[in-house]
Design a protein around this motif. Structure first.
Motif, PDB file in Angstrom:
ATOM      1  N   GLN A 177      62.050  54.323  30.323  1.00 21.90           N
ATOM      2  CA  GLN A 177      62.049  52.975  30.174  1.00 21.90           C
ATOM      3  C   GLN A 177      61.933  52.213  28.821  1.00 21.90           C
ATOM      4  O   GLN A 177      60.883  52.454  28.183  1.00 21.90           O
ATOM      5  CB  GLN A 177      61.003  52.029  31.296  1.00 21.90           C
ATOM      6  N   ARG A 199      51.634  48.221  30.165  1.00 20.87           N
ATOM      7  CA  ARG A 199      52.682  47.567  31.137  1.00 20.87           C
ATOM      8  C   ARG A 199      53.747  48.318  31.622  1.00 20.87           C
ATOM      9  O   ARG A 199      54.088  48.379  32.940  1.00 20.87           O
ATOM     10  CB  ARG A 199      53.320  46.251  30.391  1.00 20.87           C
ATOM     11  N   LEU A 225      54.272  49.427  35.581  1.00 18.50           N
ATOM     12  CA  LEU A 225      55.496  49.228  36.154  1.00 18.50           C
ATOM     13  C   LEU A 225      56.087  50.411  36.959  1.00 18.50           C
ATOM     14  O   LEU A 225      56.825  50.364  37.875  1.00 18.50           O
ATOM     15  CB  LEU A 225      56.587  48.509  35.121  1.00 18.50           C
ATOM     16  N   ASN A 253      57.047  50.917  40.651  1.00 15.23           N
ATOM     17  CA  ASN A 253      58.362  51.483  41.159  1.00 15.23           C
ATOM     18  C   ASN A 253      58.096  52.657  42.217  1.00 15.23           C
ATOM     19  O   ASN A 253      58.847  52.692  43.302  1.00 15.23           O
ATOM     20  CB  ASN A 253      59.093  51.690  39.945  1.00 15.23           C
ATOM     21  N   SER A 267      62.497  36.555  36.610  1.00 17.74           N
ATOM     22  CA  SER A 267      62.493  38.035  36.467  1.00 17.74           C
ATOM     23  C   SER A 267      60.896  38.219  35.971  1.00 17.74           C
ATOM     24  O   SER A 267      60.388  39.324  36.554  1.00 17.74           O
ATOM     25  CB  SER A 267      63.608  38.370  35.596  1.00 17.74           C
ATOM     26  N   SER A 268      60.506  37.686  34.806  1.00 14.24           N
ATOM     27  CA  SER A 268      59.235  37.875  34.273  1.00 14.24           C
ATOM     28  C   SER A 268      58.312  37.681  35.195  1.00 14.24           C
ATOM     29  O   SER A 268      57.133  38.363  35.043  1.00 14.24           O
ATOM     30  CB  SER A 268      59.120  37.276  32.835  1.00 14.24           C
ATOM     31  N   THR A 269      58.325  36.614  35.976  1.00 11.66           N
ATOM     32  CA  THR A 269      57.186  36.207  36.741  1.00 11.66           C
ATOM     33  C   THR A 269      57.119  37.183  38.052  1.00 11.66           C
ATOM     34  O   THR A 269      55.921  37.280  38.327  1.00 11.66           O
ATOM     35  CB  THR A 269      57.424  34.742  37.232  1.00 11.66           C
ATOM     36  N   LEU A 270      58.026  37.709  38.411  1.00 14.07           N
ATOM     37  CA  LEU A 270      58.241  38.789  39.515  1.00 14.07           C
ATOM     38  C   LEU A 270      57.517  39.967  39.037  1.00 14.07           C
ATOM     39  O   LEU A 270      56.632  40.332  39.820  1.00 14.07           O
ATOM     40  CB  LEU A 270      59.758  38.888  39.939  1.00 14.07           C
ATOM     41  N   GLU A 271      57.806  40.332  37.883  1.00 19.45           N
ATOM     42  CA  GLU A 271      57.305  41.518  37.431  1.00 19.45           C
ATOM     43  C   GLU A 271      55.569  41.294  37.232  1.00 19.45           C
ATOM     44  O   GLU A 271      54.882  41.904  37.374  1.00 19.45           O
ATOM     45  CB  GLU A 271      57.983  41.733  35.928  1.00 19.45           C
ATOM     46  N   ALA A 272      55.241  40.067  36.652  1.00 16.82           N
ATOM     47  CA  ALA A 272      53.772  39.727  36.466  1.00 16.82           C
ATOM     48  C   ALA A 272      53.095  39.611  37.549  1.00 16.82           C
ATOM     49  O   ALA A 272      51.822  40.167  37.835  1.00 16.82           O
ATOM     50  CB  ALA A 272      53.742  38.328  35.709  1.00 16.82           C
ATOM     51  N   MET A 326      53.818  41.280  40.573  1.00  7.20           N
ATOM     52  CA  MET A 326      53.851  42.485  40.967  1.00  7.20           C
ATOM     53  C   MET A 326      52.578  43.401  40.261  1.00  7.20           C
ATOM     54  O   MET A 326      51.934  44.153  40.895  1.00  7.20           O
ATOM     55  CB  MET A 326      55.114  43.404  41.077  1.00  7.20           C
ATOM     56  N   LEU A 327      52.561  43.269  39.056  1.00  8.17           N
ATOM     57  CA  LEU A 327      51.675  44.097  38.302  1.00  8.17           C
ATOM     58  C   LEU A 327      49.994  43.262  38.361  1.00  8.17           C
ATOM     59  O   LEU A 327      49.089  44.277  38.707  1.00  8.17           O
ATOM     60  CB  LEU A 327      51.705  43.745  36.645  1.00  8.17           C
TER      61      LEU A 327
END
Length: 636
Positions: free
Chosen positions: A48, A94, A98, A102, A150-155, A157-158
């Protein structure tokens, strides 16, 4: 078994407390390939790619945070280097997390995402989500709803993953029991303390010894970094001469702010209070009747002050009920209305308030007045000048930025903008000779973080006060001549000799104990500056104990089988040997209540969970393919 678990408990606890710091500086910088991942990626984690722009934003964020935390005292080069390290660590971490998320197929539902966004205060108006405010807020950050979501969804999830990973699956009861024992168990020690400063002073050093000591401790005898500066300052005083205020402006301000020039009516009042008896259902009627009798005495000619001293149940009774000068709104509503409805010298009827029943007398009245324009003119002029000066200062700071972008001739810029200009002598970071502005943290940070010959940014040091500076010259640290500091170095040499003598004495005691001598035998015939004490038993966290925290920690790191703590304990300039003499086990009646054990379990679980998380990160990093584009990193 208890001792084994005690060591285990201490290991777990200390590792839990220290592991994050250790991991921060080491975990992600042990192994990564520095061959370029691709021409456009700064970092690649398990395939990635992370763009240079993403990493640059992270570096800038870390730089800002470090600068704020340090008060600007970290040199610019060191700050930038540290920010890069942290940003790279965060980026790699990060990427690892991630990839794990996944692999685990974690997901955040659209409803959960929308709920999170709707509950964000920055996107709300009057406590409710507002789409217009949402878009406006994102625009101010240079983001679109799509990129933000998109960035909030990632945050999210983390966060969900980290929360799960830092939750310890099980906290062993045996570990909890041993930790409780460490908390409640008392210990007693014999303490051999040596104060090097109280020992017989050594002889003064000869020239050869002093020279050798001076050279081996050169870093302690360096001059500070010094800079020679030129700077210009913008503040209210530097722009006042360019400001005019007209009579029309003064008159308009006077009319618009008329309430500010009014002095409200005031009254000097007294009162008599009859309190209510809470146990009496007829309290108000009885108190009112009593107050009415007192009022009739006053109306019949008795002095209000005399009656108040005799009968008032308030603390003002001895002052004849004097409450001083009051304005409208200072007292409770019923009292206020009565006081401001009376003529001067009049006594009120009975007045009931939450405090009881009152009689009120007005001694004097000062009616509302308005300060005329002519008497207010100078005050208003000064206010308008100050307001205009602030606006002028900010405009002048913009002009200064524009000029500094095209020229580094600070003297010429200051002259053209009619600003104060100064060249300093060489200044150190904490220079007593510096002016007040030159001692401010932001000024010092700019002075010592700006390259020689360069201009600093235009910086607001206080509200309405800006500066820009140029570093004319910089003198790096250099050794102070021994001849100038001979006495200082000589004292340090003798202090070191005393320290060495004290250490040798303690080492001799340790050797005697290892050869089988008793504590009393090993500590007999102590020289000046050394003595043995036997403090009262103490808990490890006993703040009231005469034993220092360092010695208490040492006592709980030994056992009766090996009573001597292996290391010399240094505390407040003194050297100590800690020798365990007694362990007082925890009695059943002293055990912690279940609520405290539950709290302790939660704390221990959090430590174990954090260690569990750090162990996983290390494992992920060892198995991951992480590549960093060094060429791009140097450009960021």
């Amino acid at each position: 078994m208890l001792n084994i678990m005690r060591v285990a408990a201490q290991s777990w606890v200390m590792k839990g407390l220290l592991i994050f710091l250790a991991f921060t500086f080491a975990a992600f910088f042990g192994d990564y390939a520095s061959v370029g991942p691709s021409r456009d990626a700064a970092v690649v984690v398990n395939g990635q790619e992370v763009s240079p722009m993403t990493l640059r934003r992270e570096i800038e964020a870390q730089t800002r945070q470090l600068r704020e935390r340090s008060g600007g005292m970290i040199p610019a080069q060191a700050l930038e280097s540290r920010a890069r390290m942290i940003a790279l660590r965060n980026t790699i971490e990060r990427g690892l997390m991630l990839a794990l998320a996944n692999d685990l197929r974690l997901a955040i539902s659209p409803d959960a995402l929308q709920e999170h966004i709707a509950n964000t205060p920055a996107f709300q108006v009057d406590g409710r989500f507002d789409p217009t405010q949402y878009k406006a807020a994102l625009r101010s950050f240079g983001m679109t709803p799509k990129s933000y979501e998109s960035s909030t969804l990632e945050a999210l999830m983390l966060d969900q993953l980290q929360s799960a990973l830092t939750t310890a699956i099980h906290t062993p009861d045996l570990l909890l029991d041993d930790l409780e024992a460490l908390t409640l168990e008392k210990r007693q020690i014999a303490l051999l303390t040596i104060d090097p400063d109280a020992m017989e002073p050594p002889s003064a050093p000869d020239d050869k010894s002093l020279e050798a000591f001076y050279k081996s401790h050169q870093a302690q005898y360096m001059t500070p970094v010094r800079v020679k500066l030129a700077y210009t300052l913008i503040d209210e005083h530097s722009v006042r001469d360019d400001i005019t205020v007209t009579d029309d402006e003064i008159a308009a301000y006077y009319e618009e702010n008329m309430p500010a020039f009014k002095t409200p009516e005031t009254r000097h009042v007294r009162h008599i209070l009859v309190k209510l008896d809470k146990e009496n259902p007829n309290a108000e009627a009885d108190a009112s009747a009593k107050a009415q009798v007192l009022r009739e005495r006053i109306l019949a000619g008795e002095s209000f002050e005399t009656v108040a001293k005799e009968s008032s149940e308030d603390i003002t009774a001895q002052q004849g009920g004097d409450l001083g000068v009051i304005r409208r709104g200072m007292m409770v509503k019923a009292f206020d209305e009565a006081a401001f409805s009376l003529e001067q010298g009049a006594v009120s009827d009975v007045v009931v308030t939450p405090f009881g029943v009152h009689l009120i007398k007005v001694d004097a009245i000062v009616h509302e007045s308005v300060k005329p324009l002519e008497k207010s003119r100078a005050e208003i002029r000064e206010k308008l000048i100050a307001d205009k000066a602030i606006e002028k200062v900010y405009q002048r700071s913009i002009d200064l930025e524009d000029r500094a972008a095209t020229s580094d001739d600070l003297a010429a810029i200051a002259k053209d903008l009619n600003l104060r200009f100064k060249e300093t002598d060489y200044l150190s970071m904490n220079d007593d000779k510096a002016e007040q502005i030159e001692r401010q943290a932001k000024f010092v940070a700019a002075a010592f973080n700006t390259a020689t010959g360069a201009l600093s940014p235009v910086t607001e040091v206080d509200e309405g006060k800006f500066f820009i500076l140029k570093v004319l010259d910089r003198k790096e640290p250099e050794p102070k001549p021994l001849a100038d500091i001979r006495d200082e170095v000589s004292q340090a040499y003798m202090a070191q000799q005393n320290e060495q003598s004290a250490t040798e004495l303690l080492t001799g005691v340790k050797q005697a104990l290892s050869e089988g001598k008793s504590w009393d035998e090993a500590t007999a015939n102590l020289p000046k500056g050394a003595h043995v004490t036997t403090p009262a038993p103490f808990l490890m966290t006993d703040l009231k104990s005469d034993v220092s925290a360092a010695a208490r920690r040492a006592a709980f790191q030994t056992s009766l089988k090996s009573p001597l703590h292996a290391e010399i304990v240094r505390d407040a300039g003194k050297l100590n040997l800690v020798y365990l003499t007694k362990v007082l086990p925890v009695e059943e009646k002293d055990r912690l209540p279940e609520a405290q054990r539950t709290a302790m379990r939660r704390q221990l679980s959090a430590i174990l969970g954090q260690e569990q998380y750090e162990d996983l990160l290390r494992d992920l990093h060892e198995r991951a393919e992480v590549r960093v584009n060094e060429a791009l990193m140097k450009q960021l």
